[in-house]
Design a protein around this motif. Sequence first.
Motif, PDB file in Angstrom:
ATOM      1  N   ALA A   1      45.888  43.183  38.762  1.00  0.00           N
ATOM      2  CA  ALA A   1      45.655  44.219  39.774  1.00  0.00           C
ATOM      3  C   ALA A   1      46.071  45.592  39.255  1.00  0.00           C
ATOM      4  N   HIS A   2      47.217  45.647  38.581  1.00  0.00           N
ATOM      5  CA  HIS A   2      47.720  46.918  38.053  1.00  0.00           C
ATOM      6  C   HIS A   2      46.750  47.503  37.042  1.00  0.00           C
ATOM      7  N   ARG A   3      46.222  46.672  36.154  1.00  0.00           N
ATOM      8  CA  ARG A   3      45.285  47.157  35.136  1.00  0.00           C
ATOM      9  C   ARG A   3      43.945  47.561  35.744  1.00  0.00           C
ATOM     10  N   ALA A   4      43.492  46.780  36.733  1.00  0.00           N
ATOM     11  CA  ALA A   4      42.170  47.034  37.308  1.00  0.00           C
ATOM     12  C   ALA A   4      42.179  48.144  38.351  1.00  0.00           C
ATOM     13  N   GLY A   5      43.348  48.459  38.889  1.00  0.00           N
ATOM     14  CA  GLY A   5      43.430  49.481  39.921  1.00  0.00           C
ATOM     15  C   GLY A   5      43.024  48.980  41.287  1.00  0.00           C
ATOM     16  N   VAL A   6      42.920  47.657  41.453  1.00  0.00           N
ATOM     17  CA  VAL A   6      42.581  47.071  42.741  1.00  0.00           C
ATOM     18  C   VAL A   6      43.187  45.679  42.803  1.00  0.00           C
ATOM     19  N   SER A   7      43.737  45.331  43.945  1.00  0.00           N
ATOM     20  CA  SER A   7      44.271  43.990  44.150  1.00  0.00           C
ATOM     21  C   SER A   7      43.166  43.138  44.753  1.00  0.00           C
ATOM     22  N   ALA A   8      42.620  42.246  43.957  1.00  0.00           N
ATOM     23  CA  ALA A   8      41.409  41.525  44.352  1.00  0.00           C
ATOM     24  C   ALA A   8      41.701  40.061  44.674  1.00  0.00           C
ATOM     25  N   TYR A   9      40.755  39.476  45.384  1.00  0.00           N
ATOM     26  CA  TYR A   9      40.775  38.047  45.679  1.00  0.00           C
ATOM     27  C   TYR A   9      39.336  37.541  45.564  1.00  0.00           C
ATOM     28  N   PRO A  10      39.149  36.306  45.129  1.00  0.00           N
ATOM     29  CA  PRO A  10      37.780  35.789  44.975  1.00  0.00           C
ATOM     30  C   PRO A  10      37.146  35.433  46.317  1.00  0.00           C
ATOM     31  N   GLY A  11      35.889  35.799  46.497  1.00  0.00           N
ATOM     32  CA  GLY A  11      35.151  35.406  47.692  1.00  0.00           C
ATOM     33  C   GLY A  11      35.745  35.963  48.963  1.00  0.00           C
ATOM     34  N   ASP A  12      35.827  35.085  49.995  1.00  0.00           N
ATOM     35  CA  ASP A  12      36.375  35.552  51.274  1.00  0.00           C
ATOM     36  C   ASP A  12      37.887  35.403  51.351  1.00  0.00           C
ATOM     37  N   GLY A  13      38.498  34.846  50.304  1.00  0.00           N
ATOM     38  CA  GLY A  13      39.956  34.764  50.253  1.00  0.00           C
ATOM     39  C   GLY A  13      40.572  33.761  51.202  1.00  0.00           C
ATOM     40  N   THR A  14      39.776  32.816  51.694  1.00  0.00           N
ATOM     41  CA  THR A  14      40.333  31.826  52.629  1.00  0.00           C
ATOM     42  C   THR A  14      40.875  30.590  51.909  1.00  0.00           C
ATOM     43  N   ASN A  15      40.555  30.439  50.621  1.00  0.00           N
ATOM     44  CA  ASN A  15      41.179  29.330  49.887  1.00  0.00           C
ATOM     45  C   ASN A  15      42.683  29.580  49.805  1.00  0.00           C
ATOM     46  N   GLU A  16      43.473  28.501  49.812  1.00  0.00           N
ATOM     47  CA  GLU A  16      44.924  28.636  49.925  1.00  0.00           C
ATOM     48  C   GLU A  16      45.647  28.089  48.706  1.00  0.00           C
TER      49      GLU A  16
ATOM     50  N   PRO B   1      32.895  35.454  43.475  1.00  0.00           N
ATOM     51  CA  PRO B   1      33.430  34.313  42.722  1.00  0.00           C
ATOM     52  C   PRO B   1      32.759  34.117  41.364  1.00  0.00           C
ATOM     53  N   ALA B   2      31.484  34.491  41.257  1.00  0.00           N
ATOM     54  CA  ALA B   2      30.779  34.355  39.988  1.00  0.00           C
ATOM     55  C   ALA B   2      31.331  35.300  38.927  1.00  0.00           C
ATOM     56  N   LYS B   3      32.020  36.339  39.368  1.00  0.00           N
ATOM     57  CA  LYS B   3      32.591  37.308  38.443  1.00  0.00           C
ATOM     58  C   LYS B   3      34.113  37.215  38.365  1.00  0.00           C
ATOM     59  N   ALA B   4      34.689  36.147  38.942  1.00  0.00           N
ATOM     60  CA  ALA B   4      36.143  36.004  38.969  1.00  0.00           C
ATOM     61  C   ALA B   4      36.724  35.914  37.560  1.00  0.00           C
ATOM     62  N   ALA B   5      36.067  35.171  36.677  1.00  0.00           N
ATOM     63  CA  ALA B   5      36.578  35.040  35.313  1.00  0.00           C
ATOM     64  C   ALA B   5      36.546  36.384  34.590  1.00  0.00           C
ATOM     65  N   GLU B   6      35.499  37.176  34.863  1.00  0.00           N
ATOM     66  CA  GLU B   6      35.386  38.494  34.231  1.00  0.00           C
ATOM     67  C   GLU B   6      36.493  39.418  34.721  1.00  0.00           C
ATOM     68  N   HIS B   7      36.804  39.341  36.017  1.00  0.00           N
ATOM     69  CA  HIS B   7      37.808  40.239  36.583  1.00  0.00           C
ATOM     70  C   HIS B   7      39.228  39.781  36.269  1.00  0.00           C
ATOM     71  N   PHE B   8      39.502  38.494  36.499  1.00  0.00           N
ATOM     72  CA  PHE B   8      40.874  37.991  36.399  1.00  0.00           C
ATOM     73  C   PHE B   8      41.217  37.397  35.033  1.00  0.00           C
ATOM     74  N   GLY B   9      40.204  37.073  34.217  1.00  0.00           N
ATOM     75  CA  GLY B   9      40.492  36.352  32.992  1.00  0.00           C
ATOM     76  C   GLY B   9      40.665  34.865  33.283  1.00  0.00           C
ATOM     77  N   TRP B  10      41.429  34.185  32.444  1.00  0.00           N
ATOM     78  CA  TRP B  10      41.554  32.726  32.561  1.00  0.00           C
ATOM     79  C   TRP B  10      42.130  32.276  33.897  1.00  0.00           C
ATOM     80  N   ILE B  11      42.928  33.142  34.530  1.00  0.00           N
ATOM     81  CA  ILE B  11      43.564  32.721  35.775  1.00  0.00           C
ATOM     82  C   ILE B  11      42.602  32.778  36.964  1.00  0.00           C
ATOM     83  N   GLY B  12      41.420  33.364  36.768  1.00  0.00           N
ATOM     84  CA  GLY B  12      40.453  33.460  37.852  1.00  0.00           C
ATOM     85  C   GLY B  12      40.031  32.112  38.391  1.00  0.00           C
ATOM     86  N   GLY B  13      39.921  31.119  37.505  1.00  0.00           N
ATOM     87  CA  GLY B  13      39.545  29.784  37.954  1.00  0.00           C
ATOM     88  C   GLY B  13      40.564  29.173  38.875  1.00  0.00           C
TER      89      GLY B  13
END
Length: 297
Positions: free
Chosen positions: A177-192, A247-259
Amino acid sequence: MHVFVTGASGWIGSAVVDELLAAGHEVTGMARSDASAAKLAAKGAKVRRGDLDDLDGIRAGSEAAEAVIHLANKHDWADQAATNAAERAAVQTIGDTLSGSGRAFLLASGVAMLVQGRPATEDDPNPFHGPDAPRGGSENLALEFADRGVRPVSLRFAPTVHGDRDHGFIAIIGEVAHRAGVSAYPGDGTNEWSAVHISDAARLVVLGLEKAPAGARLHAVAETVPTRTIAEALGRAYDLPVASVDPAKAAEHFGWIGGFFGADLRATSTATRELLGWTPTGPTLIEDIDAGAYSPR
């Protein structure tokens, strides 16, 4: 009880050593570096120098102890094959050493990816078998030693064991989040995500050592938290906007931890609480984030 602890200077291991010593147990901790050895010695623990590849040292430490708590892991996400192989070899060595002794063998595992579509419970068997499986199939390998005169206990930790100075998954997501300048979550963020405070996790380990029967699967889980709620808390901590990522771009945004961040990693701990009399009392994940545990340093 004299307990040999691998990973004794790590995030969870350090807290477990403190809890063991406070409960009156004698501890020998495995340490890779002079700094780690000095920290263990300062606490009053004995030190065995070595690492996860030092199978002779692991064997000797296990032979000399009345119980073993195996918490070490290479966590090399760039070379999972080597990480899994080292984990399996260590578990095999400890199990073989303790065979026929009736001694306790507790090992770190996790609740992640056990089941899909519902919270995982202690009754759910680990689906990963064999040396090529995640963590080298170490949980199932360890539990097999119940038939060889060992008291194996699986410690299934939540994906985030949180607290001040934690450098695990939440800290990594905060850095993204610090590097990207935005605190993101994949999709609708309802996964827990399941979560537990470090103090509660350490207390569970000691209770498991003292009370859990052979073959027990313990869940170190205090709560589940939606990933959007996590992202919002990190946004407050970093003073950043919060946004959804495809979610299709989660790996691009978060790196390995996106999955992982895009997965539903829910689990319950009802059976663990009933078996051990364990009640989490530490701060929640959001309370820790809001208190500054993951703020930029």
